[in-house]
Design a protein around this motif. Structure first.
Motif, PDB file in Angstrom:
ATOM      1  N   ALA A 119      22.673  79.693 -18.342  1.00 13.51           N
ATOM      2  CA  ALA A 119      22.368  79.691 -16.906  1.00 13.51           C
ATOM      3  C   ALA A 119      23.515  80.401 -16.203  1.00 13.51           C
ATOM      4  O   ALA A 119      24.589  80.601 -16.798  1.00 13.51           O
ATOM      5  CB  ALA A 119      22.210  78.263 -16.388  1.00 13.51           C
ATOM      6  N   HIS A 120      23.273  80.791 -14.974  1.00 13.90           N
ATOM      7  CA  HIS A 120      24.283  81.556 -14.242  1.00 13.90           C
ATOM      8  C   HIS A 120      24.374  81.067 -12.803  1.00 13.90           C
ATOM      9  O   HIS A 120      23.397  80.577 -12.243  1.00 13.90           O
ATOM     10  CB  HIS A 120      23.944  83.047 -14.241  1.00 13.90           C
ATOM     11  CG  HIS A 120      23.705  83.615 -15.598  1.00 13.90           C
ATOM     12  ND1 HIS A 120      24.716  83.851 -16.498  1.00 13.90           N
ATOM     13  CD2 HIS A 120      22.554  83.980 -16.223  1.00 13.90           C
ATOM     14  CE1 HIS A 120      24.208  84.351 -17.615  1.00 13.90           C
ATOM     15  NE2 HIS A 120      22.891  84.435 -17.472  1.00 13.90           N
ATOM     16  N   PHE A 154      29.566  79.101 -15.506  1.00 18.89           N
ATOM     17  CA  PHE A 154      28.973  78.531 -16.727  1.00 18.89           C
ATOM     18  C   PHE A 154      29.988  78.766 -17.852  1.00 18.89           C
ATOM     19  O   PHE A 154      30.582  79.845 -17.945  1.00 18.89           O
ATOM     20  CB  PHE A 154      27.645  79.227 -17.041  1.00 18.89           C
ATOM     21  CG  PHE A 154      26.811  78.514 -18.073  1.00 18.89           C
ATOM     22  CD1 PHE A 154      25.837  77.594 -17.692  1.00 18.89           C
ATOM     23  CD2 PHE A 154      27.002  78.753 -19.426  1.00 18.89           C
ATOM     24  CE1 PHE A 154      25.063  76.933 -18.638  1.00 18.89           C
ATOM     25  CE2 PHE A 154      26.232  78.089 -20.387  1.00 18.89           C
ATOM     26  CZ  PHE A 154      25.264  77.184 -19.997  1.00 18.89           C
TER      27      PHE A 154
HETATM   28 CU   LIG Z   1      26.715  83.165 -16.289  1.00 27.18          CU
END
Ligand SMILES: [Cu+2]
Length: 156
Positions: free
Chosen positions: A73-74, A141
């Motif tokens: 995920a970002h 992340f």
């Molecule tokens: Cu990321």
């Protein structure tokens, strides 16, 4: 020209001026949209954003991935100039419960989005800093910043 026609024309003129003024205000109130994409390569496709001092921006970050959100995920985290980047990133990596936003370093975070998993788009609206210069944005992340997931907001 009769007085009645003159009054009518000046009323129309007032209406036109009011419309133009409203359109200008409406335009000023809408943030400029900046679209970023992030892939499993742990990079933003846009690594440099230029903005005017205080300009309102809406960053839209889209994650492209087939992995689960837990694995990949970002986010978009914009830091103050004096932010202790390495310490902030280390603390962020352990802050899973708060979407990798480190509680004790929040004063150094000028703006941040939530996490985007594959196929999701997250948005964050903020004003660019008033002070010209270069401001780092990065993904908190775990491991992503060290892999190069960062860019610069250039205020000038
Ligand atoms: Cu990321």
């Amino acid at each position: 020209m009769s007085n009645r026609i003159r009054t009518s024309i000046s009323r129309q003129l007032v209406a036109v001026v009011a419309c133009v003024a409203f359109a200008t205000v409406a335009q000023a109130a809408a943030p400029r949209v900046v679209k970023l994409k992030a892939t499993d390569a742990m990079q933003y496709d846009v690594k440099r954003i230029e903005a005017k001092p205080g300009e309102q921006l809406e960053v839209q970050l889209t994650a492209v991935s087939n992995m689960s959100k837990q694995e990949m995920a970002h986010n978009f985290v914009l830091l103050a100039k004096n932010a202790p980047v390495d310490g902030l990133v280390m603390e962020a990596a352990m802050a899973r419960g708060s979407d990798y936003i480190p509680a004790s370093k929040k004063s150094f975070i000028l703006a941040n989005s939530t996490l985007a998993g594959g196929g999701e788009t997250v948005k964050v609206t903020f004003n660019a800093p008033k002070e010209p210069g270069e401001y780092l944005y990065l993904c908190t992340f775990p491991g992503h910043y060290l892999a190069g997931m960062k860019g610069l907001l250039v205020v000038k």
